[in-house]
Design an enzyme around this catalytic site. Sequence first.
Site, PDB file in Angstrom:
ATOM      1  N   SER A 135      20.393-128.095 -33.770  1.00 53.00           N
ATOM      2  CA  SER A 135      19.142-127.941 -34.515  1.00 53.00           C
ATOM      3  C   SER A 135      17.986-128.074 -33.531  1.00 53.00           C
ATOM      4  O   SER A 135      17.867-129.095 -32.845  1.00 53.00           O
ATOM      5  CB  SER A 135      19.023-129.029 -35.586  1.00 53.00           C
ATOM      6  OG  SER A 135      17.811-128.874 -36.289  1.00 53.00           O
ATOM      7  N   LYS A 161      20.283-123.579 -35.056  1.00 57.22           N
ATOM      8  CA  LYS A 161      19.352-123.726 -36.184  1.00 57.22           C
ATOM      9  C   LYS A 161      17.945-123.820 -35.622  1.00 57.22           C
ATOM     10  O   LYS A 161      17.680-124.655 -34.747  1.00 57.22           O
ATOM     11  CB  LYS A 161      19.708-124.984 -36.965  1.00 57.22           C
ATOM     12  CG  LYS A 161      18.658-125.491 -37.941  1.00 57.22           C
ATOM     13  CD  LYS A 161      19.305-126.442 -38.927  1.00 57.22           C
ATOM     14  CE  LYS A 161      18.451-127.653 -39.201  1.00 57.22           C
ATOM     15  NZ  LYS A 161      19.059-128.537 -40.214  1.00 57.22           N
ATOM     16  N   LYS A 163      13.884-124.230 -36.500  1.00 55.02           N
ATOM     17  CA  LYS A 163      12.905-124.649 -37.501  1.00 55.02           C
ATOM     18  C   LYS A 163      11.808-123.589 -37.575  1.00 55.02           C
ATOM     19  O   LYS A 163      11.318-123.130 -36.540  1.00 55.02           O
ATOM     20  CB  LYS A 163      12.282-125.978 -37.075  1.00 55.02           C
ATOM     21  CG  LYS A 163      13.278-127.136 -37.035  1.00 55.02           C
ATOM     22  CD  LYS A 163      13.694-127.504 -38.411  1.00 55.02           C
ATOM     23  CE  LYS A 163      14.696-128.636 -38.384  1.00 55.02           C
ATOM     24  NZ  LYS A 163      15.057-129.037 -39.747  1.00 55.02           N
ATOM     25  N   ASP A 188      15.550-123.062 -40.640  1.00 57.87           N
ATOM     26  CA  ASP A 188      15.334-124.172 -41.572  1.00 57.87           C
ATOM     27  C   ASP A 188      13.834-124.308 -41.791  1.00 57.87           C
ATOM     28  O   ASP A 188      13.083-124.564 -40.858  1.00 57.87           O
ATOM     29  CB  ASP A 188      15.905-125.486 -40.996  1.00 57.87           C
ATOM     30  CG  ASP A 188      15.802-126.625 -42.010  1.00 57.87           C
ATOM     31  OD1 ASP A 188      16.288-127.726 -41.695  1.00 57.87           O
ATOM     32  OD2 ASP A 188      15.254-126.410 -43.120  1.00 57.87           O
ATOM     33  N   GLU A 213      17.505-122.118 -44.650  1.00 56.17           N
ATOM     34  CA  GLU A 213      17.686-123.440 -45.248  1.00 56.17           C
ATOM     35  C   GLU A 213      16.393-123.933 -45.874  1.00 56.17           C
ATOM     36  O   GLU A 213      15.319-123.880 -45.253  1.00 56.17           O
ATOM     37  CB  GLU A 213      18.142-124.439 -44.180  1.00 56.17           C
ATOM     38  CG  GLU A 213      18.476-125.821 -44.675  1.00 56.17           C
ATOM     39  CD  GLU A 213      18.873-126.776 -43.558  1.00 56.17           C
ATOM     40  OE1 GLU A 213      18.855-126.377 -42.380  1.00 56.17           O
ATOM     41  OE2 GLU A 213      19.174-127.942 -43.873  1.00 56.17           O
ATOM     42  N   ASP A 238      19.123-128.086 -48.887  1.00 57.06           N
ATOM     43  CA  ASP A 238      19.219-129.380 -48.199  1.00 57.06           C
ATOM     44  C   ASP A 238      18.489-130.397 -49.085  1.00 57.06           C
ATOM     45  O   ASP A 238      19.104-131.012 -49.958  1.00 57.06           O
ATOM     46  CB  ASP A 238      18.587-129.231 -46.804  1.00 57.06           C
ATOM     47  CG  ASP A 238      18.446-130.548 -46.031  1.00 57.06           C
ATOM     48  OD1 ASP A 238      18.058-130.493 -44.855  1.00 57.06           O
ATOM     49  OD2 ASP A 238      18.696-131.621 -46.613  1.00 57.06           O
ATOM     50  N   LYS A 262      24.316-134.059 -46.552  1.00 58.44           N
ATOM     51  CA  LYS A 262      23.952-135.199 -45.705  1.00 58.44           C
ATOM     52  C   LYS A 262      24.358-136.438 -46.491  1.00 58.44           C
ATOM     53  O   LYS A 262      23.862-136.650 -47.627  1.00 58.44           O
ATOM     54  CB  LYS A 262      22.448-135.235 -45.417  1.00 58.44           C
ATOM     55  CG  LYS A 262      21.961-134.073 -44.569  1.00 58.44           C
ATOM     56  CD  LYS A 262      20.462-134.165 -44.315  1.00 58.44           C
ATOM     57  CE  LYS A 262      19.987-133.042 -43.421  1.00 58.44           C
ATOM     58  NZ  LYS A 262      18.517-133.073 -43.213  1.00 58.44           N
ATOM     59  N   GLY A 290      22.296-133.123 -40.279  1.00 55.41           N
ATOM     60  CA  GLY A 290      22.016-134.317 -39.473  1.00 55.41           C
ATOM     61  C   GLY A 290      20.658-134.907 -39.822  1.00 55.41           C
ATOM     62  O   GLY A 290      19.793-134.219 -40.356  1.00 55.41           O
TER      63      GLY A 290
HETATM   64  O1  LIG Z   1      20.268-134.454 -36.633  1.00 56.41           O
HETATM   65  C1  LIG Z   1      20.209-133.251 -36.274  1.00 56.41           C
HETATM   66  O2  LIG Z   1      20.838-132.823 -35.304  1.00 56.41           O
HETATM   67  C2  LIG Z   1      19.359-132.277 -37.033  1.00 56.41           C
HETATM   68  C3  LIG Z   1      18.196-132.958 -37.648  1.00 56.41           C
HETATM   69  C4  LIG Z   1      17.415-132.046 -38.540  1.00 56.41           C
HETATM   70  O3  LIG Z   1      17.470-130.835 -38.446  1.00 56.41           O
HETATM   71  C5  LIG Z   1      16.570-132.668 -39.531  1.00 56.41           C
HETATM   72  C6  LIG Z   1      16.455-134.026 -39.540  1.00 56.41           C
HETATM   73  C7  LIG Z   1      15.595-134.680 -40.468  1.00 56.41           C
HETATM   74  C8  LIG Z   1      14.856-133.955 -41.312  1.00 56.41           C
HETATM   75  C9  LIG Z   1      14.650-132.573 -41.057  1.00 56.41           C
HETATM   76  O4  LIG Z   1      13.630-132.485 -40.109  1.00 56.41           O
HETATM   77  C10 LIG Z   1      15.823-131.811 -40.458  1.00 56.41           C
HETATM   78  C11 LIG Z   1      16.629-131.155 -41.550  1.00 56.41           C
HETATM   79  O5  LIG Z   1      16.016-130.684 -42.509  1.00 56.41           O
HETATM   80  O6  LIG Z   1      17.853-131.025 -41.462  1.00 56.41           O
HETATM   81 MG   LIG Z   2      17.214-129.168 -43.361  1.00 55.90          MG
END
Ligand SMILES: O=C(O)CCC(=O)C1=CC=C[C@@H](O)[C@@H]1C(=O)O
Ligand SMILES: [Mg+2]
Length: 369
Positions: A135, A161, A163, A188, A213, A238, A262, A290
């Site tokens: 990510s 992934k 953002k 995402d 996402e 999510d 999650k 994550g």
């Molecule tokens: O923990 C990782 O490797 C990915 C973390 C991640 O993408 C996220 C963590 C916390 C909140 C969000 O910003 C985002 C998510 O939406 O998944």
């Molecule tokens: Mg997410």
Amino acid sequence: MQLESVTVRRMTLPMLTPFTTSFGTQTHRDLLIVEAHSGRVTGYGECVALAEPLYSEETTSTCALVIQDYILPRLQGLEISHPREVSAALSPLKRNNMAKAAVEGAIWDLWAKRENQSLAQSFGGTKDAVEVGLSIGIKPTDADLIDTVGAAVDAGYKRIKIKIAPGRDLQMMRAVRAEFPDAVLMADANSAYTMADLELFQALDELDLLMVEQPLAHDDIVDHRHLQAAIRTPVCLDESIHSAEDARQAIELGSCRIINIKIGRVGGIAESLKIEQLCRQHGIDVWCGGMLETGIGRAHNVAIASLEGFTLPGDTAPSARYWAEDIIEPEVTMDDGVVAVPTAPGLGFSVKQQLLDELTVSSFSTDWR
Ligand SMILES: O=C(O)CCC(=O)C1=CC=C[C@@H](O)[C@@H]1C(=O)O
Ligand SMILES: [Mg+2]
């Protein structure tokens, strides 16, 4: 088994690189580690809430209070024959899922260790290794992003992934796809858009993304249905999915084709298992999201991702992606885009207790012996 004592530690860890999403930038993780003790065995869980209520309504501080004042008192003296019973015991407490999950996870690890089972074995995980995605936060420039994607592809990640946010979306994703025509890419949005942005998502269809996402509001299921009906790219939910009931409604409405589970967001392992089973029954792809976890939360994620219904690479990157030094040993490592699922009892990793002590900013304990 009965819990003899529980310790909750608050700690702050600096992240190796800032992580920016549509709602803010993380430079540190302010988090809780829960230790559940019974006999000479300790189970570990991690509270994945952020320091501010930007991802969900929970924060590290609210979770500490809810765990100390409401969750632990309900577990004192409880005879636990299987960790599935913990979520039932906590069900009268509304929401506060990340607080519940941190405690349930520590008890699940404790129980697995006492049963001499790995965490994965304890709930039916079957895979020996899980595929890993990366990510990537929002980067200052498209060139920075392309460099980061290139390094991730070279490192062997099975899915990248990216953002997105208003102003950093279509053109940026087009540039990445042009540079990496064969990479498995996803976006995402972290709820940064509305149905007024429908044309943007229809344009993203040209990029052959694995999914988009959480494009719309964090608590929406209905508009996602209308969006999914209007675009080819699979919608992944999510933030909208807090329970198996949310998942049932989203599946029934056709609001998504993929769900990111999650453990913290849905309230724990027991609820995660319900969602995984529901998605498997309805042909909904699932992957493990994550929350920028330390190795303790990461170990829980690797174990849950070993379930058959987790069909897509998860955000289970190696420890070194986030931490100069993780609080577990060995650290989570990746080889050729996969992380091995531990077979040792419980988490399958040792916790560096001295480092945990050094990083602990505050703590509270209950002793029920
Ligand atoms: O923990 C990782 O490797 C990915 C973390 C991640 O993408 C996220 C963590 C916390 C909140 C969000 O910003 C985002 C998510 O939406 O998944
Ligand atoms: Mg997410």
